[in-house]
Design an enzyme around this catalytic site. Structure first.
Site, PDB file in Angstrom:
ATOM      1  N   PHE A 174      10.925   2.287  15.241  1.00 22.77           N
ATOM      2  CA  PHE A 174      10.638   2.360  16.662  1.00 22.77           C
ATOM      3  C   PHE A 174      11.839   1.878  17.459  1.00 22.77           C
ATOM      4  CE2 PHE A 174       9.429  -1.873  15.305  1.00 22.77           C
ATOM      5  CZ  PHE A 174       9.874  -2.695  16.327  1.00 22.77           C
ATOM      6  N   CYS A 175      11.879   2.282  18.735  1.00 20.83           N
ATOM      7  CA  CYS A 175      12.915   1.837  19.658  1.00 20.83           C
ATOM      8  C   CYS A 175      12.329   1.868  21.066  1.00 20.83           C
ATOM      9  CB  CYS A 175      14.173   2.700  19.543  1.00 20.83           C
ATOM     10  SG  CYS A 175      13.869   4.462  19.817  1.00 20.83           S
ATOM     11  N   THR A 176      13.132   1.691  22.075  1.00 21.38           N
ATOM     12  CA  THR A 176      12.618   1.529  23.432  1.00 21.38           C
ATOM     13  C   THR A 176      11.885   2.765  23.929  1.00 21.38           C
ATOM     14  OG1 THR A 176      14.458   0.037  23.911  1.00 21.38           O
ATOM     15  CG2 THR A 176      13.210   0.884  25.791  1.00 21.38           C
ATOM     16  N   ILE A 203       8.505   2.161  22.491  1.00 20.78           N
ATOM     17  CA  ILE A 203       7.776   0.967  22.924  1.00 20.78           C
ATOM     18  C   ILE A 203       7.185   1.162  24.316  1.00 20.78           C
ATOM     19  CG2 ILE A 203       7.975  -1.505  23.399  1.00 20.78           C
ATOM     20  CD1 ILE A 203      10.517  -1.378  21.518  1.00 20.78           C
TER      21      ILE A 203
END
Length: 302
Positions: A174-176, A203
């Site tokens: 996952f990332c922003t 996120i």
């Protein structure tokens, strides 16, 4: 109230330089501020403006080659989170430094936010945070692996040194907002990893869609604008920015002895030579003079 749009799209721009000036003209005409990156692999950035202005520039971007199905993530802010508009040319819209990585060819399995908790709770799943160390420091998912990378360019080397730890595991990343996972999942597939997953919308989508009481997220999410961080419901978080090292700090951190506004914080007190801190102090002085004149100084813009 300002509308903020975070967007990225992988497509082929044969001549991104030819797109730069017209895109900047549209943004300025519509009163948009923020930053957009153009490369041969596509477009990436975050912009803010009025509702009508954002609608106009998104309509323009969707008319660029291969961008008809552009998607983006929206939030709002009471104050304009950017000071000016920039459209920059880059080799990559998110820098990984691996020439053969191509998210247009293949990516991991998308996982919707409402399905994410179940996936990362499985015993055969390892969860990897692909963001930089200062982002992870203020918030991440429960049990996530922190690669402790300072830049995304370090991720391939980190994987090479640690991949044996995850043998026979499914990998969820996952990332922003999702863009780094487009590349990291394609990279892992190229390395022979078969079961790769990533959080659809990143996120930000999770914090918007998943109620706080059901959340496996702990902390705040760093964002690259003057809000600095957001929490569930994309409400503005408590963090501020150290304008020396650009890392997030909490209000109480300003009471530490290492803190000097715009010059240092507890995270960067040993990172800059005194000559550079003197330049930071001069910048602070010029900002104070600009405020006294009722002008806006550009030194603190994201």
């Amino acid at each position: 109230m300002y509308t903020i749009a975070a967007l990225y799209h992988f497509t082929r721009f044969d001549n991104p330089a030819a797109l730069q000036a017209p895109l900047l003209d549209v943004a300025r005409r519509e009163g948009i501020s923020g930053s957009l990156l153009l490369a041969q692999e596509g477009i990436n950035g975050t912009i803010a403006g009025s509702r009508t202005g954002i609608d106009a520039i998104l309509t323009y971007i969707r008319k660029l080659p291969g961008c008809a199905d552009l998607s983006w993530k929206e939030s709002t802010a009471n104050d304009q989170p950017f000071g000016k508009m920039k459209v920059r040319l880059k080799k990559e819209i998110v820098t990984m430094g691996v020439p053969d990585v191509d998210p247009r060819a293949s990516v991991g399995h998308y996982v919707m936010p409402e399905e994410w908790n179940d996936l990362i709770s499985q015993d055969d799943v390892v969860v990897i945070d692909t963001r930089n160390d200062y982002e992870v420091a203020i918030g991440t998912f429960e049990g996530a692996v922190d690669p402790k990378t300072k830049t995304f360019r370090e991720f391939p080397d980190w994987w090479a040194q640690n991949k044996d730890r995850f043998h026979n595991k499914r990998v969820a990343m996952f990332c922003t907002g999702g863009i780094r996972c487009e590349k990291s999942t394609n990279f892992l597939i190229s390395q022979g990893v078969e079961d790769v997953y990533h959080l659809k919308g990143g996120i930000l989508q999770y914090l918007e869609d998943v109620p706080a009481e059901d959340s496996k997220w702990d902390g705040a999410c760093f964002v690259f604008d003057n809000r600095v961080s957001v929490e569930h419901g994309l409400a503005e978080g408590p963090h501020e920015l150290c304008h020396a090292c650009r890392r997030p700090i909490l209000p109480d951190d300003k009471n530490r002895p290492e803190f000097e506004d715009g010059v240092s914080c507890h995270q960067c007190i040993d990172e800059f030579e005194e000559a550079r801190r003197d330049r930071f102090r001069e910048r602070q002085k010029q900002m104070a003079l600009a405020r006294a004149r009722g002008e806006r100084h550009l030194g603190r813009e994201m």
